[in-house]
Design a protein around this motif. Structure first.
Motif, mmCIF file in Angstrom:
data_model
loop_
_atom_site.group_PDB
_atom_site.id
_atom_site.type_symbol
_atom_site.label_atom_id
_atom_site.label_comp_id
_atom_site.label_asym_id
_atom_site.label_seq_id
_atom_site.Cartn_x
_atom_site.Cartn_y
_atom_site.Cartn_z
ATOM 1 N N ALA A 147 1.617 13.460 3.582
ATOM 2 C CA ALA A 147 2.260 13.946 2.360
ATOM 3 C C ALA A 147 2.503 12.801 1.380
ATOM 4 O O ALA A 147 2.173 12.888 0.185
ATOM 5 N N ILE A 148 3.057 11.697 1.892
ATOM 6 C CA ILE A 148 3.352 10.560 1.016
ATOM 7 C C ILE A 148 2.064 9.989 0.428
ATOM 8 O O ILE A 148 1.966 9.714 -0.762
ATOM 9 N N GLY A 149 1.057 9.858 1.285
ATOM 10 C CA GLY A 149 -0.215 9.307 0.825
ATOM 11 C C GLY A 149 -0.859 10.180 -0.233
ATOM 12 O O GLY A 149 -1.377 9.689 -1.234
ATOM 13 N N ALA A 150 -0.785 11.501 -0.013
ATOM 14 C CA ALA A 150 -1.396 12.415 -0.977
ATOM 15 C C ALA A 150 -0.699 12.271 -2.328
ATOM 16 O O ALA A 150 -1.338 12.268 -3.378
ATOM 17 N N PHE A 151 0.614 12.118 -2.298
ATOM 18 C CA PHE A 151 1.358 11.983 -3.546
ATOM 19 C C PHE A 151 0.954 10.706 -4.295
ATOM 20 O O PHE A 151 0.574 10.745 -5.459
ATOM 21 N N PHE A 152 1.016 9.581 -3.607
ATOM 22 C CA PHE A 152 0.717 8.308 -4.284
ATOM 23 C C PHE A 152 -0.748 8.196 -4.656
ATOM 24 O O PHE A 152 -1.099 7.589 -5.672
ATOM 25 N N THR A 171 -2.012 1.149 -0.600
ATOM 26 C CA THR A 171 -1.097 0.112 -0.148
ATOM 27 C C THR A 171 0.349 0.573 -0.238
ATOM 28 O O THR A 171 1.106 0.509 0.729
ATOM 29 N N ILE A 172 0.720 1.062 -1.410
ATOM 30 C CA ILE A 172 2.105 1.465 -1.594
ATOM 31 C C ILE A 172 2.429 2.642 -0.682
ATOM 32 O O ILE A 172 3.534 2.743 -0.152
ATOM 33 N N SER A 173 1.466 3.522 -0.420
ATOM 34 C CA SER A 173 1.719 4.663 0.468
ATOM 35 C C SER A 173 2.017 4.201 1.874
ATOM 36 O O SER A 173 2.936 4.704 2.510
ATOM 37 N N SER A 174 1.218 3.252 2.378
ATOM 38 C CA SER A 174 1.441 2.865 3.758
ATOM 39 C C SER A 174 2.768 2.119 3.909
ATOM 40 O O SER A 174 3.484 2.313 4.877
ATOM 41 N N PHE A 175 3.117 1.316 2.913
ATOM 42 C CA PHE A 175 4.412 0.627 2.967
ATOM 43 C C PHE A 175 5.571 1.617 2.937
ATOM 44 O O PHE A 175 6.513 1.513 3.714
ATOM 45 N N SER A 176 5.507 2.595 2.023
ATOM 46 C CA SER A 176 6.614 3.550 1.921
ATOM 47 C C SER A 176 6.743 4.359 3.196
ATOM 48 O O SER A 176 7.848 4.636 3.649
ATOM 49 N N THR A 177 5.601 4.750 3.772
ATOM 50 C CA THR A 177 5.663 5.555 4.984
ATOM 51 C C THR A 177 6.311 4.775 6.121
ATOM 52 O O THR A 177 7.155 5.297 6.839
ATOM 53 N N TYR A 178 5.925 3.511 6.236
ATOM 54 C CA TYR A 178 6.509 2.701 7.303
ATOM 55 C C TYR A 178 8.023 2.597 7.121
ATOM 56 O O TYR A 178 8.795 2.775 8.067
ATOM 57 N N GLU A 199 -1.114 4.705 8.798
ATOM 58 C CA GLU A 199 -2.567 4.887 8.821
ATOM 59 C C GLU A 199 -2.966 6.225 8.211
ATOM 60 O O GLU A 199 -3.966 6.331 7.507
ATOM 61 N N SER A 200 -2.159 7.269 8.501
ATOM 62 C CA SER A 200 -2.446 8.560 7.887
ATOM 63 C C SER A 200 -2.228 8.459 6.389
ATOM 64 O O SER A 200 -2.982 9.007 5.587
ATOM 65 N N ALA A 201 -1.171 7.754 6.009
ATOM 66 C CA ALA A 201 -0.818 7.663 4.595
ATOM 67 C C ALA A 201 -1.921 6.967 3.812
ATOM 68 O O ALA A 201 -2.337 7.449 2.751
ATOM 69 N N ASN A 202 -2.435 5.843 4.329
ATOM 70 C CA ASN A 202 -3.414 5.141 3.499
ATOM 71 C C ASN A 202 -4.719 5.917 3.400
ATOM 72 O O ASN A 202 -5.399 5.878 2.383
ATOM 73 N N ASN A 203 -5.026 6.683 4.457
ATOM 74 C CA ASN A 203 -6.248 7.480 4.357
ATOM 75 C C ASN A 203 -6.086 8.667 3.412
ATOM 76 O O ASN A 203 -6.992 8.990 2.646
ATOM 77 N N ALA A 204 -4.905 9.305 3.467
ATOM 78 C CA ALA A 204 -4.656 10.418 2.548
ATOM 79 C C ALA A 204 -4.726 9.916 1.112
ATOM 80 O O ALA A 204 -5.293 10.565 0.230
ATOM 81 N N ALA A 205 -4.146 8.748 0.879
ATOM 82 C CA ALA A 205 -4.147 8.194 -0.474
ATOM 83 C C ALA A 205 -5.560 7.828 -0.918
ATOM 84 O O ALA A 205 -5.953 8.103 -2.049
ATOM 85 N N ALA A 206 -6.324 7.238 0.016
ATOM 86 C CA ALA A 206 -7.693 6.862 -0.314
ATOM 87 C C ALA A 206 -8.481 8.098 -0.735
ATOM 88 O O ALA A 206 -9.265 8.075 -1.684
ATOM 89 N N GLN A 207 -8.230 9.190 -0.033
ATOM 90 C CA GLN A 207 -8.937 10.431 -0.313
ATOM 91 C C GLN A 207 -8.482 11.026 -1.643
ATOM 92 O O GLN A 207 -9.291 11.411 -2.474
#
Lengths: 152, 509
Positions: free
Chosen positions: B263-268, B277-284, B309-317
């Motif tokens: 969810a966080i990754g998709a948002f960012f 980057t910012i997604s994975s940091f915030s998720t952690y 890891e889920s966050a950075n992939n969601a964001a990448a996508q």
């Protein structure tokens, strides 16, 4: 009170921005400015250049206040070595037209020498493997139109 | 129901495009080579794409884009593998994975860490694919109504966001953006036909090549600074990776962090300028905060791997959403993808979806296939990646130099491009020494001509009145959002936290 540069990297970064900004503004003087409504080719670069000067000044000013890590030593050997490697590749390909294989050989040997720990037999092996691989991939498989040597 | 029906023909078209033998092969090659390069130290996804861009020139547009997208996730994923195994993040988005991933590896649980990272990423990638399919088209519809002022303000927002989220000083990032805009307008001005900033160099009248700039700033400069540090030092855990499959307990702990990370990754990811980057940091940070026992974090908590890891992939996508729907890249890497599109002769923008549906949906379908391939490819091949990690840097960087040289030279078959790369490489090294982050520059470089053009058009329709940007509601909305973003980041409390978060990164990221 005496001014002291507390962060050399910020100080020079600021100077660099100012330099690019001034350069942009000077060069853009040769292009018609136009008006806001009908922007000429000089309009955008002039304003961007001016903004860059302002930002650069702010960055430099900040360097008097905020402490930085310093620039540190420059890695001259890798820098010059890798530059020479690219330069050699370009020269051998275009100006001497000696072909793909000699160009790659020059590139790989000069690159290897830019590192601190290069061994002769290793460089030789590496060159052989890389050149064979590159010739196979780029010349035969992807069909880039470069002659392998000067005779063909 | 209505939505499902409209979704299916599109995805059907996509899958029928992507599942041709040739396209599957491109996807496979992309994912494989991407992972390979991502595993190598010192080359992030950006440099990987830049290096391999020339290889795709001769492919058809769909194939080229599919392969580049594959390289992108592959490199992203390869970065996580090294983060877990050797505590060396291949790229900045997997920096936090190091913390708990490497601890797990030290406890002999590298297998489960890698598996959870792969499965979490796959899940996030699937969700991301669905989100693009669902929200891409309506967004493109909205974007088609955008006029010049809206586009200009949107680009301002994206650029400022990239400055705010860059590491280091905000004002320096802003300077890099301006510099990027200047580099972007080098070449022939489309309106007057005048050649600007070409300095009499014939090659420059067409503008600075994107590949040349990216290779110089990210490839060449990175090698020089790696050599400066005497090559990257690595402490590889040499024990064999025994069991790969996570335990029941691991699954129980992981599934919620995976959902939250997605969810966080998709948002960012969807926000222009923000990213993995910012997604994975915030998720952690979030996982650590809501954990029952936060002290487990940093000592091999699987949640600390699964979430980020889920966050950075969601964001990448999801970064593909603004890129494809608006034609405005959200990150430097996405800028490269758009550059590839332009090289293939396709003008990026909302019209791509209607004019080239095969391209758009084929790419989306191939994203999912690419993610699937990553899971299938990575888990069994981990042994190979580990071997690759033992190759010393002194043998790697000449090979990287070779790929860069051939790639650049093959752009126009002329040495001039090589010399230009060299110049930008030296400049890039200066940036490294002066602690100037080059990513915002690349983004601005791509947006430069677009920004000038839209500014020009906006002021033309408003008869030179600059208030047009704040009197049109959508444009004003973008600018207000930008201002809020900057103000919030300048607020002392957040500023400090931002520094804390970004400071944790080791230098080589």
């Amino acid at each position: 009170m005496r001014f002291r540069i507390r962060s050399t990297e910020d100080f020079y970064a600021g100077l660099m921005f100012i330099g690019f900004g001034i350069l942009a503004m000077i060069v853009a003087r040769d292009y018609p400015m136009g008006s806001a409504m009908r922007m000429g080719p000089g309009y955008f670069p002039t304003y961007i250049g001016a903004l860059l000067v302002v930002v650069g000044a702010l960055v430099s000013a900040q360097s008097l206040r905020v402490r930085g890590e310093g620039i540190g030593r420059w890695a001259w050997r890798p820098l010059i070595g890798l530059c020479l490697a690219f330069l050699a590749f370009g020269l051998v390909m275009d100006h001497f037209a000696l072909g793909f294989v000699p160009a790659l050989l020059a590139l790989i040997v000069l690159s290897s020498l830019s590192g601190r720990e290069s061994r002769l037999w290793e460089v030789a092996m590496l060159s052989a493997v890389l050149i064979a691989g590159a010739a196979g991939l780029f010349i035969y498989l992807l069909e880039l139109p470069y002659p392998l040597f000067w005779w063909r | 129901m209505e939505e499902l029906r409209s979704l299916f023909p599109n995805l059907y078209l996509g899958f029928s495009t992507a599942i041709s033998l040739a396209n599957l092969a491109y996807c496979f090659v992309g994912v494989f080579v991407g992972t390979l390069i991502g595993v190598l130290p010192g080359i992030g996804p950006l440099a990987a794409i830049a290096m391999l861009l020339p290889i795709t020139f001769n492919l058809p547009p769909v194939g080229a884009l599919i392969m580049l997208a594959g390289i992108y996730y592959g490199a992203q994923y390869g970065g996580s593998t090294t983060a877990i195994l050797v505590k060396l993040p291949g790229e900045s988005a997997s920096v936090v994975t190091c913390i708990d991933g490497y601890e797990m590896a030290k406890q002999g649980r590298a297998g489960p860490a890698l598996a959870v990272a792969a499965l979490g990423s796959f899940f996030a990638g699937t969700v991301g694919t669905i989100l693009i399919a669902r929200f891409g088209p309506p967004l493109a519809e909205v974007a088609l109504k955008f006029g010049a002022p809206e586009y200009f303000s949107l680009m301002v927002m994206g650029l400022m966001a990239s400055a705010v989220l860059a590491h280091g000083s905000l004002i320096k990032a802003f300077g890099m953006i301006l510099l990027g805009l200047l580099f972007g307008i080098v070449g022939t001005d489309v309106n007057s036909g005048m050649s600007r900033f070409a300095f009499g160099v014939p090659g420059l009248t067409d503008g600075i090549s994107f590949v040349v700039l990216a290779m110089g700033l990210f490839g060449f400069a990175e090698i020089v600074s790696n050599l400066e540090q005497g090559g990257a030092k690595r402490d590889l855990l040499f024990q064999k990776i025994k069991h790969l499959w996570p335990t029941r307990d691991d699954f129980k702990r992981s599934w919620k962090p995976v959902l939250r990370g997605t969810a966080i990754g998709a948002f960012f990811g969807t926000l222009p300028g923000a990213g993995p980057t910012i997604s994975s940091f915030s998720t952690y940070a979030l996982e650590k905060k809501i954990a029952k026992d936060p002290s487990r974090f940093g000592k091999g908590a699987i949640e600390g791997v699964a979430g980020p890891e889920s966050a950075n992939n969601a964001a990448a996508q999801c970064a593909f959403i603004p890129t494809l729907a608006l034609g405005i890249p959200g990150s430097a890497t996405m800028a490269l993808m758009l550059g590839a599109l332009t090289i293939q002769g396709i003008a990026p923008g909302p019209q791509v979806m209607t004019q080239r549906p095969d391209l758009f949906w084929g790419l989306i379908a191939s994203m999912w296939i690419g993610n699937l391939m990553l899971v299938i490819l990575n888990l069994p091949l981990i042994g190979l990646w580990v071997k690759l990690l033992t190759v010393p840097y002194r043998l790697l960087f000449p090979a990287i130099m070779m790929f860069m040289a051939i790639g650049v030279y093959s752009l126009n078959n002329q040495a001039l491009d090589i010399y230009m790369t060299l110049m930008f490489g030296v400049l890039g090294y200066v940036f490294v020494k002066l602690r100037c982050e080059p990513a915002p520059l690349i983004l601005a470089f791509v947006l430069g001509p677009l920004m000038e053009e839209n500014l020009r058009r906006a002021l033309l329709i408003s008869r030179g009145d600059p208030t047009v940007f704040i009197t049109r509601p959508i444009s004003a909305g973008f600018l207000v959002a930008t201002a809020l973003f900057v103000l919030v980041m300048l607020a002392p409390a957040i500023r400090k936290r931002r520094e804390d978060v970004l400071e944790e990164e080791p230098q080589q990221a």
